[in-house]
Design a protein around this motif. Structure first.
Motif, PDB file in Angstrom:
ATOM      1  N   LEU A 168     -60.904  -7.087  -3.622  1.00 56.60           N
ATOM      2  CA  LEU A 168     -62.153  -7.072  -2.854  1.00 56.60           C
ATOM      3  C   LEU A 168     -61.903  -7.232  -1.360  1.00 56.60           C
ATOM      4  O   LEU A 168     -62.612  -6.647  -0.541  1.00 56.60           O
ATOM      5  CB  LEU A 168     -63.097  -8.171  -3.335  1.00 56.60           C
ATOM      6  CG  LEU A 168     -63.864  -7.880  -4.617  1.00 56.60           C
ATOM      7  CD1 LEU A 168     -64.824  -9.019  -4.925  1.00 56.60           C
ATOM      8  CD2 LEU A 168     -64.622  -6.571  -4.533  1.00 56.60           C
ATOM      9  N   THR A 169     -60.904  -8.013  -0.992  1.00 55.26           N
ATOM     10  CA  THR A 169     -60.594  -8.197   0.427  1.00 55.26           C
ATOM     11  C   THR A 169     -60.195  -6.876   1.061  1.00 55.26           C
ATOM     12  O   THR A 169     -60.614  -6.561   2.178  1.00 55.26           O
ATOM     13  CB  THR A 169     -59.479  -9.243   0.598  1.00 55.26           C
ATOM     14  OG1 THR A 169     -59.910 -10.469   0.012  1.00 55.26           O
ATOM     15  CG2 THR A 169     -59.151  -9.467   2.059  1.00 55.26           C
ATOM     16  N   ASP A 170     -59.400  -6.084   0.341  1.00 52.34           N
ATOM     17  CA  ASP A 170     -58.976  -4.776   0.849  1.00 52.34           C
ATOM     18  C   ASP A 170     -60.176  -3.853   1.066  1.00 52.34           C
ATOM     19  O   ASP A 170     -60.284  -3.187   2.095  1.00 52.34           O
ATOM     20  CB  ASP A 170     -57.996  -4.110  -0.120  1.00 52.34           C
ATOM     21  CG  ASP A 170     -56.773  -4.950  -0.398  1.00 52.34           C
ATOM     22  OD1 ASP A 170     -56.181  -5.480   0.558  1.00 52.34           O
ATOM     23  OD2 ASP A 170     -56.416  -5.082  -1.588  1.00 52.34           O
ATOM     24  N   ARG A 205     -65.165 -10.587   2.877  1.00 48.79           N
ATOM     25  CA  ARG A 205     -64.894 -10.616   1.440  1.00 48.79           C
ATOM     26  C   ARG A 205     -66.104 -11.159   0.682  1.00 48.79           C
ATOM     27  O   ARG A 205     -66.440 -10.689  -0.399  1.00 48.79           O
ATOM     28  CB  ARG A 205     -63.655 -11.464   1.157  1.00 48.79           C
ATOM     29  CG  ARG A 205     -63.269 -11.449  -0.311  1.00 48.79           C
ATOM     30  CD  ARG A 205     -62.192 -12.469  -0.641  1.00 48.79           C
ATOM     31  NE  ARG A 205     -61.812 -12.423  -2.019  1.00 48.79           N
ATOM     32  CZ  ARG A 205     -62.567 -12.825  -3.041  1.00 48.79           C
ATOM     33  NH1 ARG A 205     -63.761 -13.297  -2.842  1.00 48.79           N
ATOM     34  NH2 ARG A 205     -62.125 -12.750  -4.274  1.00 48.79           N
ATOM     35  N   GLN A 206     -66.773 -12.150   1.272  1.00 46.54           N
ATOM     36  CA  GLN A 206     -67.949 -12.744   0.640  1.00 46.54           C
ATOM     37  C   GLN A 206     -69.075 -11.716   0.480  1.00 46.54           C
ATOM     38  O   GLN A 206     -69.732 -11.665  -0.562  1.00 46.54           O
ATOM     39  CB  GLN A 206     -68.446 -13.956   1.441  1.00 46.54           C
ATOM     40  CG  GLN A 206     -67.498 -15.140   1.433  1.00 46.54           C
ATOM     41  CD  GLN A 206     -66.325 -14.978   2.397  1.00 46.54           C
ATOM     42  OE1 GLN A 206     -66.234 -14.033   3.174  1.00 46.54           O
ATOM     43  NE2 GLN A 206     -65.381 -15.914   2.329  1.00 46.54           N
ATOM     44  N   ASN A 207     -69.292 -10.886   1.509  1.00 44.51           N
ATOM     45  CA  ASN A 207     -70.331  -9.857   1.406  1.00 44.51           C
ATOM     46  C   ASN A 207     -69.970  -8.820   0.351  1.00 44.51           C
ATOM     47  O   ASN A 207     -70.833  -8.343  -0.375  1.00 44.51           O
ATOM     48  CB  ASN A 207     -70.566  -9.183   2.756  1.00 44.51           C
ATOM     49  CG  ASN A 207     -71.379 -10.043   3.688  1.00 44.51           C
ATOM     50  OD1 ASN A 207     -72.003 -11.013   3.281  1.00 44.51           O
ATOM     51  ND2 ASN A 207     -71.358  -9.701   4.970  1.00 44.51           N
ATOM     52  N   MET A 208     -68.703  -8.479   0.263  1.00 46.13           N
ATOM     53  CA  MET A 208     -68.257  -7.524  -0.752  1.00 46.13           C
ATOM     54  C   MET A 208     -68.441  -8.118  -2.141  1.00 46.13           C
ATOM     55  O   MET A 208     -68.878  -7.434  -3.068  1.00 46.13           O
ATOM     56  CB  MET A 208     -66.789  -7.158  -0.499  1.00 46.13           C
ATOM     57  CG  MET A 208     -66.309  -5.982  -1.292  1.00 46.13           C
ATOM     58  SD  MET A 208     -67.158  -4.480  -0.814  1.00 46.13           S
ATOM     59  CE  MET A 208     -67.313  -3.718  -2.412  1.00 46.13           C
ATOM     60  N   HIS A 209     -68.142  -9.400  -2.278  1.00 48.35           N
ATOM     61  CA  HIS A 209     -68.321 -10.088  -3.568  1.00 48.35           C
ATOM     62  C   HIS A 209     -69.802 -10.095  -3.963  1.00 48.35           C
ATOM     63  O   HIS A 209     -70.140  -9.846  -5.121  1.00 48.35           O
ATOM     64  CB  HIS A 209     -67.764 -11.507  -3.475  1.00 48.35           C
ATOM     65  CG  HIS A 209     -67.685 -12.210  -4.779  1.00 48.35           C
ATOM     66  ND1 HIS A 209     -66.830 -11.806  -5.784  1.00 48.35           N
ATOM     67  CD2 HIS A 209     -68.342 -13.283  -5.262  1.00 48.35           C
ATOM     68  CE1 HIS A 209     -66.977 -12.600  -6.828  1.00 48.35           C
ATOM     69  NE2 HIS A 209     -67.884 -13.501  -6.532  1.00 48.35           N
ATOM     70  N   LYS A 210     -70.688 -10.361  -3.011  1.00 47.36           N
ATOM     71  CA  LYS A 210     -72.134 -10.340  -3.294  1.00 47.36           C
ATOM     72  C   LYS A 210     -72.581  -8.952  -3.733  1.00 47.36           C
ATOM     73  O   LYS A 210     -73.380  -8.812  -4.668  1.00 47.36           O
ATOM     74  CB  LYS A 210     -72.923 -10.768  -2.053  1.00 47.36           C
ATOM     75  CG  LYS A 210     -72.863 -12.237  -1.769  1.00 47.36           C
ATOM     76  CD  LYS A 210     -73.652 -12.563  -0.503  1.00 47.36           C
ATOM     77  CE  LYS A 210     -73.451 -14.003  -0.091  1.00 47.36           C
ATOM     78  NZ  LYS A 210     -74.138 -14.315   1.170  1.00 47.36           N
TER      79      LYS A 210
END
Length: 173
Positions: A84-86, A95-100
């Motif tokens: 997710l960080t990538d 990364r937090q926005n991608m996780h959401k």
């Protein structure tokens, strides 16, 4: 168009003269690659290759490496496997926005290729999903490159695998 990608190879002799490897690569047409020789028995080549398509860039680089180092075995072409960080970095998100985003659309978000303490996806699948949503501005060249490297990795895996039994193939359809 310039495409930036990495090809990672295993060398047959861990004691290989790394300077000689770099010389052979340069003489063999890989002068557009930055070699990383940090891990014994491995070489990572970050290419910046001009080509009409991502597929052509990756395949021509692979052919040049094969000619220069015929004994080398391809380990991975990237960008392909990502966390997710990538993906967040590609999109300019945290990364937090991608996780959401992944959690909000968990029923349609691409399935990972590996789940565990680190979860891994194929970049091409995530980018295609994002493109279909129409919410993010994505470079077509990045999607094309991610698809090309995914195809190379899938072909490498298929070439190394034993033929699949018919009952397994039937369950995959």
């Amino acid at each position: 168009m310039d495409y930036i990608f990495t090809l990672k190879y295993r060398l047959p002799d861990e004691g290989a003269d790394l300077d000689a490897v770099a010389e052979r690569l340069g003489a063999g047409g890989c002068d557009d690659a930055l070699p990383g020789l940090g891990q014994a028995g491995r070489v990572a080549l970050e290419f910046t290759r001009d080509a009409a398509s991502a597929r052509q860039a990756v395949l021509s680089a692979m052919a040049d490496v094969k000619a220069a180092l015929p004994e080398a075995q391809l380990v991975e072409a990237s960008p392909d496997f990502v966390g997710l960080t990538d993906v967040a970095q590609v999109l300019g998100l945290s990364r937090q926005n991608m996780h959401k985003l992944m959690n909000k659309y968990r029923h349609s978000f691409p399935s990972p290729v590996h789940e565990g303490s680190t979860t891994i996806w194929r970049l091409a699948q995530v980018l295609s999903w994002l493109q279909a949503r129409g919410s993010y501005e994505l470079q077509d060249s990045l999607i094309e490159l991610a698809q090309a490297t995914m195809q190379v990795n899938l072909a490498r895996d298929a070439a190394m695998a034993a033929p699949l039994p018919a009952d397994i193939v039937a369950m995959l359809r």
